[in-house]
Structures are given as C-alpha cells and as structure tokens.
Design an enzyme around this catalytic site. Sequence first.
Site, PDB file in Angstrom:
ATOM      1  N   HIS A 240       0.700  -1.354   0.124  1.00  0.00           N
ATOM      2  CA  HIS A 240      -0.220  -0.129   0.096  1.00  0.00           C
ATOM      3  C   HIS A 240       0.864   1.176   0.182  1.00  0.00           C
ATOM      4  O   HIS A 240       0.595   2.179  -0.643  1.00  0.00           O
ATOM      5  CB  HIS A 240      -0.961   0.069   1.378  1.00  0.00           C
ATOM      6  CG  HIS A 240      -1.846  -1.096   1.399  1.00  0.00           C
ATOM      7  ND1 HIS A 240      -1.843  -1.913   2.247  1.00  0.00           N
ATOM      8  CD2 HIS A 240      -3.209  -1.092   0.549  1.00  0.00           C
ATOM      9  CE1 HIS A 240      -2.907  -2.647   2.370  1.00  0.00           C
ATOM     10  NE2 HIS A 240      -3.655  -2.188   1.045  1.00  0.00           N
TER      11      HIS A 240
ATOM     12  N   GLY B  25      -3.232  -1.332  -7.228  1.00  0.00           N
ATOM     13  CA  GLY B  25      -2.189  -2.208  -7.533  1.00  0.00           C
ATOM     14  C   GLY B  25      -2.505  -3.312  -8.491  1.00  0.00           C
ATOM     15  O   GLY B  25      -3.634  -3.544  -8.766  1.00  0.00           O
TER      16      GLY B  25
ATOM     17  N   LEU C  41       2.602  -9.051  -1.278  1.00  0.00           N
ATOM     18  CA  LEU C  41       2.092  -8.540   0.014  1.00  0.00           C
ATOM     19  C   LEU C  41       0.571  -8.293  -0.204  1.00  0.00           C
ATOM     20  O   LEU C  41       0.092  -7.870  -1.153  1.00  0.00           O
ATOM     21  CB  LEU C  41       2.784  -7.171   0.100  1.00  0.00           C
ATOM     22  CG  LEU C  41       4.282  -7.299   0.361  1.00  0.00           C
ATOM     23  CD1 LEU C  41       4.580  -6.220   1.186  1.00  0.00           C
ATOM     24  CD2 LEU C  41       4.606  -8.585   1.169  1.00  0.00           C
TER      25      LEU C  41
END
Length: 279
Positions: free
Chosen positions: A33, A144, A181
């Site tokens: 993030h 993302g 992640l």
Amino acid sequence: MKIITTIEELRDQLSGQLRTAFVPTMGNLHEGHLSLMRLARKHGDPVVASIFVNRLQFGPNEDFDKYPRTFQADVEKLEKEGVYVLFAPTEKDLYPEPQEFRVNPPADLGNTLEGEFRPGFFTGVTTIVLKLFSCVQPKVAVFGKKDYQQLMMVRNMARQFALPTEIIGAETYRADDGLALSSRNMYLSEAERAEAPALFQGLNYVANEMRAGHLDIFQVEHKAMEDLAKRGWKPDYVSIRKRSDLQPPSAGDLAQGAPLVVLAAAKLGSTRLIDNLEI
Ligand code: PAF
C-alpha cells in the site's frame, strides 16, 4: 495528516484541489500500500488515502467481520508517507441509507476469474470506487496490479462513465521470496507462510512454459493447478488470459503474440490468495 470521516468535511477540505491523487484501501496497510502512496505522489498533489472496509464486496461466507482492522498503525504509516488527508468514513457516513443504486459490471469481465468465484464482488468494488471517486474527485487514482482484474474493471468503468480520473496501475510489491504482499497474508500460519511463495512459483512455471513456446494452454494451466493441489493447496483457477480484456486467447491470438497474463487464485488452509504475472 487530516483524518476526515464525513463526505461534507472531505469536500470542504479538498475544494479547489485540481490535482488530487487518490489511493483507496481497506486498511491493514503494508509496504505494498505504501508503494501506492509513493506512486500517487509522483502523479498528483495532495495525496488522499481512504480506509473503508466495504461490506458490499464481501460474500456471505467471506471474512468481512474478521477482516484485519489496524487503524492506529495505519495512521502512523500514512503520516510517514506525507499523506495529506485520510478519508476514513464509517458505514453510516458512506451508506446512510441502503446502497440501492449499484454499478453493474459487464458480464464478460465481471463473471470470470474472481467474478466466478466471488459472485457480486465486482459490483461491490465498482460501486464503492465510484462513490469514493465522487467524494474525493481525484485527478488520478492508483490501484495495485496484484488485483489485476479489479484494476481493469476500474479502468474500464472510468472510461465508459467518462470519469475525470486517470487510473494508474502500480507494480505488485513482493516479499524477497516472491510472495505478493496482501492483507490476507496475516492469516497464514508459519508453515503456510513458508509454503505461500509456491503460488508465484506456479505462475512463473506457466510464464516460462509459454515463453518457451509451449502453447497448449490447457495442459500448462492444468499442470500448474495439479502441482499446487499436490502441495496441499485448493486452487480455484490458474488461467492464461489476454491482457487486453482478460478473455482466454484464441489460437490466432497466440499466433499473433497477443500480450498475455496468467492469473491464479488458490486456498492455502483457510486463506485464499490471488496473484498474477504478465507473460
Ligand atoms: O483493493 C481494495 O483494497 C479494495 O477492493 C478497494 C479498491 C479499496 C475497494 O474497496
């Protein structure tokens, strides 16, 4: 950093800002993030982040109630990244009445891959993203590539609704062993965490086979799923798709070298992980 919960206050705070760069999140922030925040900063100013765990995108048997909520830690991380406003509405702020108007994603993109295994997911995602865009009115928004289909869905929605927001895709942030992640990684036991990079390894196997000219897509996908299953995973899909529309490539597409991506979703224990790799 200003923490704002109401739409009204947010509009006041951002009024007159023409270059706002926005990163929507559901919190439980990790380096992935934060890399989105850094990319946002390159594309606009001020940077606005949101944290909202959006009930609409969770299915009845999914993890809405136990989705990790780590607000204080998230605030500290965003402050360090120089985020100007954190929009953190409650459900009452954002859904003061039942959200009866919803975005209806196109079936070919909305009902495949994640859409097939999580019915209603993309309606929930696109509805909240449209609403957040309406609140923040960003010039650019960063998503993302880890959620590859979500990124494409939002990009197509922005284009078809002529939203004045440019959608920017950020590269997937990976741990040293290759694991992408994700907030859901925290559900993994120690043993599962050690096993988890096998998903990315499976994607690399598929990508390498395709690059080496092994064009029997079904066989390559099947082998990747079988390998995961042998290691104890429960794969939902390993699927080679065209990057342009996330549909399966035809023989003609393959012959013409259409850009491809391989996407995968699989459960390890009770944790469902997704990942993808452009070929
Ligand atoms: O990717 C996410 O975290 C969520 O789907 C998003 C885009 C914040 C919408 O709730």
